[in-house]
Write an enzyme that holds these catalytic residues in place. Structure first.
Site, PDB file in Angstrom:
ATOM      1  N   CYS B 251      -3.643   4.628 -12.798  1.00  7.62           N
ATOM      2  CA  CYS B 251      -4.713   5.188 -13.624  1.00  7.62           C
ATOM      3  C   CYS B 251      -5.401   4.055 -14.345  1.00  7.62           C
ATOM      4  O   CYS B 251      -4.756   3.072 -14.715  1.00  7.62           O
ATOM      5  CB  CYS B 251      -4.130   6.150 -14.662  1.00  7.62           C
ATOM      6  SG  CYS B 251      -3.722   7.744 -13.976  1.00  7.62           S
ATOM      7  N   GLU B 285      -4.818   3.886  -6.624  1.00  8.86           N
ATOM      8  CA  GLU B 285      -4.417   5.211  -6.185  1.00  8.86           C
ATOM      9  C   GLU B 285      -5.656   6.107  -6.153  1.00  8.86           C
ATOM     10  O   GLU B 285      -6.570   5.954  -6.955  1.00  8.86           O
ATOM     11  CB  GLU B 285      -3.385   5.751  -7.191  1.00  8.86           C
ATOM     12  CG  GLU B 285      -2.414   6.747  -6.608  1.00  8.86           C
ATOM     13  CD  GLU B 285      -1.339   7.148  -7.615  1.00  8.86           C
ATOM     14  OE1 GLU B 285      -0.716   6.240  -8.199  1.00  8.86           O
ATOM     15  OE2 GLU B 285      -1.127   8.351  -7.797  1.00  8.86           O
TER      16      GLU B 285
END
Lengths: 447, 385
Positions: B251, B285
């Site tokens: 993140c 990601e």
């Protein structure tokens, strides 16, 4: 984009791609060869144009709007300017739970409301004290559960309160709180704690089970964590058991290593044997090609090409002419059928017509007089054998054209040996010879 | 007049103009009036907000009757309308989620639970829902301690907390310092409560972040601006301690008051510098948000085109990947999106015309703050004792 007519091959990421520094490199060799490609190009270009156009429009909106923020006017009062940055990089200290003094609990709305009511205008109990007491009650309750061995790995239905009032008083003696006040705090805490079904302090709350679907229950233990139980990780445990296990592994590996070293040695020996055999075969072939004429396989070792001081040249053999005529034979095939009575002429194979067989005795005379004569180089003298009572073994009873003759010789150790099998050539001794022949030239030649 | 959920209407926005909205939810105020939670169909969900009836242009009301019936439909069976509903609420960055999980995500998170937070010097409007413990649901404003990130419902609680709080910086090792900028590495296992607080906070600004799993397996890289009051978080990125998919970032967030200052690009560059130190290639990601994608595209473009400008001779994608720690697929996607890889005479070539490259570099924007690798003092997690 300018090529619509075919699909390019997939790109290999390992392949070196040329870098074209000028756009001209693109365009020059792209001269349209037909009106059809021209049209395709046009289509492609208009396509590109609209795309560029769209991108341009997007770019103007690319300032993606986001929600706003304002400055808090109490900030400079709330946060004190007391930070001194050290010259070296800051290092992490232990977590708060490990330090111990820090009161991890912050009063929530409910606590504040209760406290306000409890104090009712007088300050019987300061907020900070209540904070400390609730924090300590939580910690001691957790310890009580630890001692009882009822710490749940994940959040079940209800985490029981195990800290009794008496135990709490005892544990918090140092704070010297009035009994009545403490009693009120304890029952307030206990009521809140039972209602919540789990510890109030977040650090002490067990994580939700993996299969819990309530979206508010977050920070589940990940299944990945179970990987710790693989063999690889288990072996990393730092215990006597794993030490012993690793020692055993080491012993096994050492044994395997020495085993493999021995294996290598063995294989090297085997290779040497094969090499020697090949060398021998080559020499045999060479000799046969060079002479083309041999009496029999037994004569092989008497190779004239050997630069030995005993046998320096084939001419030496030529001198002797005292050979019995019945022993002169023609041979030109190393593996062909051997028959003393048949002469098979073959084109280009026979280089030399007839070669007289050297006599054993003449051979001895050629010795260097300074060279000591080794016993085993001497031929056996049948008369002496007979005189000593040694009888050569009788011929094999198997009826054959040549029979099996035994060959007597003196071994290196001085023993008298009768060979039936040529140990070097792996062939039966005798190839039709009736007479006993000593093998001495071979030995001397190789010596 | 009372509007139904699902109504389409024009609403006055902060720019003073009217924009089309859809009513997502409504609630009754003490006065008996309703306020409405609306989604601006032109914008990302982060701008959804509670509005009063006065802000709505009632002449433009367009009742979507079908929608009302559908709202009662449960289960994951999709009708054409539902599909449209999802299609239009989601413009970018959501393509990688299947419709079913997207709908579930939407339903649960459709209304922000916390409207604003106070964090240090700033009071910030939140962007998305975050699953704070249910005890916090009755509070639309939360007060965060800007150092330990504990959150409270009342300002007085924060002020009391600030008197005792023993932190002036994130509770990890400082691994980078350049000027007033510092980067801290916080281990989620060693500082569980801090890491969880950070996740709760970050979720307020990240749509597709999940707090489903525990923080143990992550490292948090917290970027701070430091002054005499302490080290103030401006943003962070998280990273799996061991990623099987070669992710080097899970993140990433720059807090709204610090956005558009180049910190996001700094964080991205930093994540690749860590990968280089580990000798690995990495990739973020997925899914990337609209803002995230923009930042990454810009970073990749700048890094790759700078190399292509200087490089002499042929070069393979793999070599580019080894030089930059950017995954080969990301390099291909970037160069292909810029149309710099072309198929010519039976082979692929890279177009590196300086004028073309400069045009792309200009479009990619400035690089933001540089990461000075000589100031990075860091041991990869695997090698830490």
């Amino acid at each position: 984009m300018s090529r619509l007519s075919f699909r390019p091959r997939p790109l290999d990421i390992h392949k070196k791609l040329p870098i074209l520094k000028s756009i001209k490199d693109f365009e020059d060799d792209d001269t349209p060869t037909s009106t059809r490609t021209q049209m395709l190009r046009l289509v492609a270009e208009t396509d590109n144009d609209t795309q560029v156009h769209q991108v341009a429009i997007k770019k103007t909106v690319s300032e993606i709007p986001t929600p706003e923020y304002v400055i808090v006017d109490t900030y400079e009062r709330d946060y004190s300017p007391t930070f001194n940055q050290p010259a070296s990089y800051l290092r992490a200290r232990g977590a708060r739970a490990e330090i111990g003094d820090f009161v991890e609990y912050d009063l929530d709305n409910e606590d504040e409301d209760w406290l306000e009511e409890f104090n009712s205008d007088r300050t019987i109990l300061p907020s900070e004290t209540l904070e400390v007491i609730i924090f300590k009650l939580e910690v001691f309750d957790h310890k009580a559960r630890e001692r009882a061995g009822v710490i749940a790995p994940t959040l079940g239905t209800h985490v029981p309160v195990l800290l009794t009032f008496d135990a709490a008083i005892e544990a918090l003696q140092a704070l010297s709180i009035q009994y009545g006040i403490f009693q009120s705090i304890y029952s307030y805490w206990r009521e809140k704690r039972e209602r919540l079904h789990k510890p109030i302090l977040r650090r002490l709350q067990p994580p939700p089970p993996v299969n819990d679907t309530n979206p508010y229950n977050v920070f589940r233990p990940r299944e990945k964590a179970h990987r710790l139980h693989t063999r690889r990780m288990q072996r990393r445990e730092n215990s006597v058991q794993s030490f012993e296990r690793l020692r055993q592994v080491r012993r096994n590996l050492d044994q395997a290593k020495s085993l493999l070293e021995a294996l290598i040695k063995r294989e090297e020996r085997k290779r040497d044997v094969v090499d020697n055999e090949v060398l021998l075969q080559r020499i045999q072939m060479k000799f046969k090609n060079d002479t083309g004429l041999l009496e029999d396989s037994l004569a092989l070792p008497e190779m004239p090409s050997f630069q030995s001081k005993f046998v320096s040249s084939e001419d030496e053999y030529m001198e002797s002419d005292d050979l019995p005529p019945n022993r002169i034979r023609l041979r030109f095939q190393p593996h062909g059928p051997v028959d003393s009575r048949v002469i098979i002429p073959s084109a280009g194979v026979i280089k030399q017509e007839i070669r007289p067989r050297p006599a054993p005795h003449t051979w001895l005379h050629k010795l260097d007089p300074l060279e000591p004569i080794l016993l085993f180089t001497k031929p056996l003298v049948p008369e002496k054998l007979a005189a000593a009572g040694i009888v050569p073994p009788v011929d094999s009873p198997i009826p054959s054209a040549r029979g099996h003759n035994f060959r007597g010789r003196i071994g290196r150790g001085g023993r008298i040996v009768f060979d039936r099998w040529n140990p070097l050539m792996h062939t039966p001794i005798d190839c039709g010879d009736q007479l006993y022949m000593p093998p001495k030239p071979r030995i001397s030649a190789l010596h | 007049m009372v509007l139904e959920v699902g109504t389409r209407v024009l609403c006055r926005w902060r720019d003073g103009k009217h924009h089309p909205v859809k009513v997502i939810e409504r609630r009754r105020l003490n006065s008996g009036d309703y306020e409405y939670y609306v989604h601006y169909t032109e914008f990302n969900r982060r701008l959804d907000e509670w509005v009063r009836l006065e802000q709505l242009d009632l002449d433009s009301v367009e009742n979507d009757v079908d929608e009302k019936v559908e709202d009662k439909v449960t289960g994951l069976k999709m009708t054409r309308h539902q599909k449209r509903k999802i299609d239009e609420t989601h413009v970018e960055g959501h393509e990688e989620l299947d419709p079913a999980s997207l709908r579930e995500h939407e339903e649960f998170t459709k209304v922000k639970n916390i409207a604003t937070i106070e964090l240090g010097r700033y009071q910030i409007e939140t962007w998305y829902f975050s699953p704070f413990p249910p005890e916090y649901n009755d509070s639309s404003n939360l007060y965060f301690c800007e150092f330990c990130l504990n959150f409270m419902k009342r300002k007085e609680q924060l002020q009391r907390h600030m008197k005792k709080c023993d932190l002036k910086h994130p509770p990890g090792d400082e691994i980078y310092r350049s000027g007033t900028l510092s980067m801290f590495e916080v281990d989620g296992k060693k500082n569980k409560v801090y890491a969880q607080n950070l996740c709760y906070l970050a979720k307020l600004f990240l749509d597709h972040k999940t707090l489903y799993y525990d923080v143990d397996l992550f490292l948090f890289y917290v970027l701070c601006e430091c002054d005499e009051r302490g080290c103030h978080m401006v943003g962070y990125f998280s990273k799996e301690k061991q990623s099987e998919e070669s992710y080097n970032l899970a993140c990433i967030l720059t807090l709204p008051p610090y956005q558009r200052k180049g910190y996001g690009k700094f964080l991205i560059a930093f994540s690749y510098e860590l990968s280089k130190k580990e000798g690995k290639v990495g990739t973020p990601e997925r899914p990337l948000s609209d803002l995230g994608l923009l930042s990454y595209r810009g970073y990749w473009t700048r890094v790759l085109l700078d190399i292509l400008k200087k490089h002499k001779g042929n070069i393979s994608i793999k070599e580019l990947s080894d030089m930059t720690a950017i995954r080969a697929e990301d390099i291909l996607a970037t160069l292909q999106a810029l149309e710099l890889i072309q198929y010519r005479k039976g082979q692929h070539v890279i177009c590196a015309d300086p004028k073309v490259l400069d045009r792309h570099l200009k479009a990619a924007g400035r690089g933001g703050l540089e990461v000075d690798v000589s100031k990075l003092i860091w041991t990869p997690y695997k090698e830490q004792g």
